[in-house]
Design an enzyme around this catalytic site. Structure first.
Site, PDB file in Angstrom:
ATOM      1  N   ASP A  48      -8.703  -7.676   0.500  1.00 54.59           N
ATOM      2  CA  ASP A  48      -7.756  -7.828   1.597  1.00 54.59           C
ATOM      3  C   ASP A  48      -8.413  -7.328   2.867  1.00 54.59           C
ATOM      4  OD1 ASP A  48      -7.443  -4.832   1.092  1.00 54.59           O
ATOM      5  OD2 ASP A  48      -6.190  -5.159   2.849  1.00 54.59           O
ATOM      6  N   HIS A  68      -5.502 -21.583  10.435  1.00 54.52           N
ATOM      7  CA  HIS A  68      -6.815 -22.086  10.037  1.00 54.52           C
ATOM      8  C   HIS A  68      -7.645 -20.975   9.379  1.00 54.52           C
ATOM      9  CE1 HIS A  68     -10.803 -23.783   9.979  1.00 54.52           C
ATOM     10  NE2 HIS A  68     -11.193 -22.639  10.525  1.00 54.52           N
ATOM     11  N   ASP A 116       0.851  -1.189   0.000  1.00 54.14           N
ATOM     12  CA  ASP A 116       0.000   0.000   0.000  1.00 54.14           C
ATOM     13  C   ASP A 116       0.888   1.242   0.000  1.00 54.14           C
ATOM     14  OD1 ASP A 116       0.395   1.031   2.802  1.00 54.14           O
ATOM     15  OD2 ASP A 116      -0.255  -1.013   3.220  1.00 54.14           O
ATOM     16  N   CYS A 118      -6.326 -28.141  11.530  1.00 53.07           N
ATOM     17  CA  CYS A 118      -7.437 -29.085  11.644  1.00 53.07           C
ATOM     18  C   CYS A 118      -6.989 -30.528  11.457  1.00 53.07           C
ATOM     19  CB  CYS A 118      -8.540 -28.726  10.657  1.00 53.07           C
ATOM     20  SG  CYS A 118      -9.356 -27.169  11.085  1.00 53.07           S
ATOM     21  N   CYS A 170      -6.669 -27.901   6.620  1.00 51.61           N
ATOM     22  CA  CYS A 170      -5.488 -27.106   6.978  1.00 51.61           C
ATOM     23  C   CYS A 170      -4.638 -27.842   8.020  1.00 51.61           C
ATOM     24  CB  CYS A 170      -5.901 -25.724   7.482  1.00 51.61           C
ATOM     25  SG  CYS A 170      -6.309 -25.662   9.241  1.00 51.61           S
ATOM     26  N   CYS A 227     -12.256 -29.123   7.125  1.00 48.71           N
ATOM     27  CA  CYS A 227     -11.091 -28.304   6.752  1.00 48.71           C
ATOM     28  C   CYS A 227      -9.847 -29.179   6.698  1.00 48.71           C
ATOM     29  CB  CYS A 227     -10.903 -27.180   7.767  1.00 48.71           C
ATOM     30  SG  CYS A 227      -9.463 -26.138   7.434  1.00 48.71           S
TER      31      CYS A 227
HETATM   32 ZN   LIG Z   1      -8.604 -25.672   9.506  1.00 48.50          ZN
END
Ligand SMILES: [Zn+2]
Length: 433
Positions: free
Chosen positions: A310, A378, A136, A353, A350, A348
């Site tokens: 964002d 996560h 930015d 998880c 990730c 999930c």
């Molecule tokens: Zn997750």
């Protein structure tokens, strides 16, 4: 370094109308036949970006945040320049960091800061991040961080918190710093007013932002390898937004951001300004809606035609122990999770998880900041996978059905749908039953 377009005719045809010679190619893969949603492949100097895309904020290896390696492992293709912690204050802007860290202590020799980062192979080298980066302008961050700031035609003036000296962030200096950082997308310096401000100041700021855009374009030393995005301003005033859109789209910039929203305005005003902007932005260039990151807002604003987003929300809310899930969020500090041995979201995939239960993170939250790091991972994974599902539904021609199912899962009953979201979706042809 120009982007390889493989010289194929298809690429050349999609490039038609894009900024001449800009290191950016937007290829529209699918457009929703009902809404304004679209799925694109955006090619930038550091690789491809699948849109619609959520861009997380990269941070310096802190346990509370997420590292460049972890972002890469989650499949992130573009992030915002580092969040650093300077003293007690987080600075989520690389440009603001430079002003505070390098420019202020040595205002006599201003060029010192950018020269130093160039030695470190730009921000990519400094962060060890091989994919795309967006920086930015530093203006917004400086105005919110430094109490004594003043906007003049020249630029934004600040008083150094270190030695009380005055320093100016001009459009030229913002671009000089972003040129040194080497980001793939640079943002113009704009004159930012809060979205709740009304009156002549909004018009002044919009017109000044147009003038500053011209100064930014002229100051860009690397137009062949760094994309400069314009920022549409005009507050909540449709007429001013129209003027800004008309003026800025005359300029040959590779992309446009919709700015000045998500600042506490009524959601009803918010979505009307977003849809007004996407109606008038050129379809062959990317549209970046700044500061938007709630799941519902993302899905609705994709329907309204935005490609990039964002927001610090997913990482900030993680630091308060809140995990994002398709049915809202889990406050993992609550006692109810003490003996809950499921992962945050059973669907999930990730790293958090896959390895940890709600109970484990609940226990960890009491004694260790590593818990916040697990939730951050996560939450970013959730945002990225939400956007991939949105994209896939557009590619498959079932985006309206996706939105209906998404809303049903997010809210327990029809009565709980936010009115603004119902209206916004109805405006582009999605009826929620
Ligand atoms: Zn997750």
């Amino acid at each position: 370094m120009a982007v390889s377009t493989s010289g194929d005719a298809e690429m050349n045809s999609v490039k038609k109308g894009a900024s001449a010679g800009a290191p950016l190619v937007l290829r529209i893969l699918a457009e929703c036949p009902v809404t304004k949603a679209r799925a694109c492949d955006l090619t930038l100097p550091h690789g491809p970006v699948r849109t619609p895309v959520f861009m997380p904020v990269g941070t310096q290896g802190t346990m509370k945040g997420i590292t460049a390696d972890q972002l890469e492992a989650l499949g992130c293709q573009i992030c915002l320049g580092n969040t650093y912690h300077l003293g007690m204050r987080p600075v989520s802007s690389a440009v603001a960091l430079f002003l505070l860290h390098y420019a202020f202590p040595c205002t006599e020799n201003y060029s010192y800061g950018p020269a130093l980062i160039e030695k470190a192979s730009g921000l990519h080298g400094f962060m060890n991040w091989k994919r795309n980066l967006l920086t930015d302008s530093g203006g917004f961050q400086m105005v919110s961080l430094v109490e004594l700031s003043e906007v003049t035609e020249e630029g934004v003036k600040f008083r150094s918190p270190y030695d009380d000296k005055e320093i100016l962030l001009s459009p030229e200096q913002s671009i000089a710093i972003q040129n040194s950082l080497g980001s793939d997308i640079m943002m113009q310096l704009d004159d930012v007013v809060s979205s709740t401000v009304t009156g002549p100041r909004v018009e002044e700021a919009m017109k000044r932002s147009v003038r500053w855009l011209d100064r930014c374009i002229a100051a860009n030393k690397n137009p062949e390898r760094q994309n400069l995005f314009a920022i549409i301003q005009g507050g909540l005033n449709a007429e001013l937004r129209h003027v800004c859109l008309e003026e800025m789209t005359k300029r040959d910039v590779p992309g446009f951001a919709i700015g000045g929203l998500s600042g506490g305005e009524e959601k009803d005003d918010f979505w009307r300004m977003v849809t007004l902007c996407t109606d008038h932005l050129p379809c062959e260039k990317p549209r970046y809606l700044m500061g938007v990151g709630y799941a519902v807002d993302l899905v609705v604003c994709v329907a309204l035609g935005c490609d990039m987003f964002d927001c610090v929300f997913p990482t900030r809310t993680a630091r308060f122990g809140s995990a994002l899930v398709p049915w809202g969020s889990l406050q993992l500090r609550h006692k109810q999770y003490a003996k809950d041995f499921q992962p945050i979201d059973p669907d999930c995939t990730c790293p958090t998880c896959r390895r940890h239960s709600r109970a484990y993170i609940h226990a960890l939250l009491k004694c260790d900041t590593a818990a916040l790091h697990h939730i951050t991972i996560h939450n970013i994974a959730y945002q990225l996978s939400l956007m991939l599902s949105v994209r896939q539904s557009i590619l498959d021609g079932r985006f309206p059905q996706f939105v209906q199912a998404f809303m049903k899962r997010m809210f327990p009953s029809r009565e709980q749908y936010p009115h603004w979201a119902v209206d916004a979706l109805a405006s582009v042809g999605i009826a929620l039953d």
